[in-house]
Enzyme design. Structure first.
Site, PDB file in Angstrom:
ATOM      1  N   GLY A   1       0.812  -1.205   0.000  1.00  0.00           N
ATOM      2  CA  GLY A   1       0.000   0.000   0.000  1.00  0.00           C
ATOM      3  C   GLY A   1       0.848   1.260   0.000  1.00  0.00           C
ATOM      4  N   ASP A   2       2.161   1.101  -0.010  1.00  0.00           N
ATOM      5  CA  ASP A   2       3.075   2.246  -0.023  1.00  0.00           C
ATOM      6  C   ASP A   2       4.254   1.870  -0.899  1.00  0.00           C
ATOM      7  OD1 ASP A   2       4.075   4.755   0.552  1.00  0.00           O
ATOM      8  OD2 ASP A   2       4.095   4.498   2.711  1.00  0.00           O
ATOM      9  N   ASP A   3       5.408   2.500  -0.683  1.00  0.00           N
ATOM     10  CA  ASP A   3       6.571   2.248  -1.529  1.00  0.00           C
ATOM     11  C   ASP A   3       7.030   0.789  -1.404  1.00  0.00           C
ATOM     12  OD1 ASP A   3       6.679   5.020  -2.196  1.00  0.00           O
ATOM     13  OD2 ASP A   3       7.619   5.384  -0.246  1.00  0.00           O
TER      14      ASP A   3
END
Length: 185
Positions: free
Chosen positions: A90-92
């Site tokens: 959900g992020d990097d």
């Protein structure tokens, strides 16, 4: 260590996927985990102040709609290799850092000699490789090769902030295949 928690709406969220290191690295991992808990930022796979780390052949699966769930989070590492991994986040996917603000400047340990190769990644909200924003100690000599990025916001992103200090230099990317991307850099 692996566990799931259930949120107020009954959704399950991955809080921790992998947590392992040799015994002499435990103080560093423990202090890093405490900082992430303090700032309410769960790390799926996190290494702080480690030398000669190899992350190979793992799958990291985090909810794509869950913010601050970096796939692999590196902080002040040297001689690190990440290869043959599958990451949904959900992020990097790979977050490269070297501490923040005056702490990173005072400690002065850059993340360096990082090799990232043969990854397949999915994250609709963030970057394949994020450099910073916590990079006060600097980031240098990063080599990324043969990465397949699917449905992501950007390929390589340099994140910075006011008074963060630090530097980013000698970053090389080759063979980054991007599908349904918003930005390359």
């Amino acid at each position: 260590m692996s566990y799931l928690t259930t949120g107020s709406q009954g959704k399950r969220h991955l809080k921790a996927c992998i947590n392992g290191a040799p015994v002499d690295w435990l103080p560093y991992g423990g202090s890093g985990a405490e900082l992430y808990q303090h700032y309410r930022r769960p790390a799926v796979l996190s290494h702080e102040e480690l030398l000669c780390v190899v992350v190979k052949g793992i799958a990291i699966l985090a909810p794509v709609r869950s913010p601050n769930t970096n796939g692999i989070n590196l902080d002040s590492c040297a001689n690190t290799r990440i290869e043959d991994c599958y990451i949904v986040s959900g992020d990097d996917w790979v977050s490269v850092k070297s501490s923040w603000d005056e702490y990173g400047i005072a400690y002065g340990m850059p993340t360096q000699q990082l090799v990232i190769r043969r990854l397949t990644c999915i994250s609709p909200m963030s970057a394949v490789i994020a450099l910073g924003s916590e990079m006060s100690g600097g980031i240098q000599d990063v080599r990324a090769k043969d990465i397949v990025a699917i449905n992501s916001e950007s390929g390589v992103r340099i994140k910075t902030g006011v008074r963060r200090g630090g530097f980013v230099k000698d970053i090389y990317v080759k063979g980054l295949t991007m599908h349904t991307m918003k930005l390359a850099f």
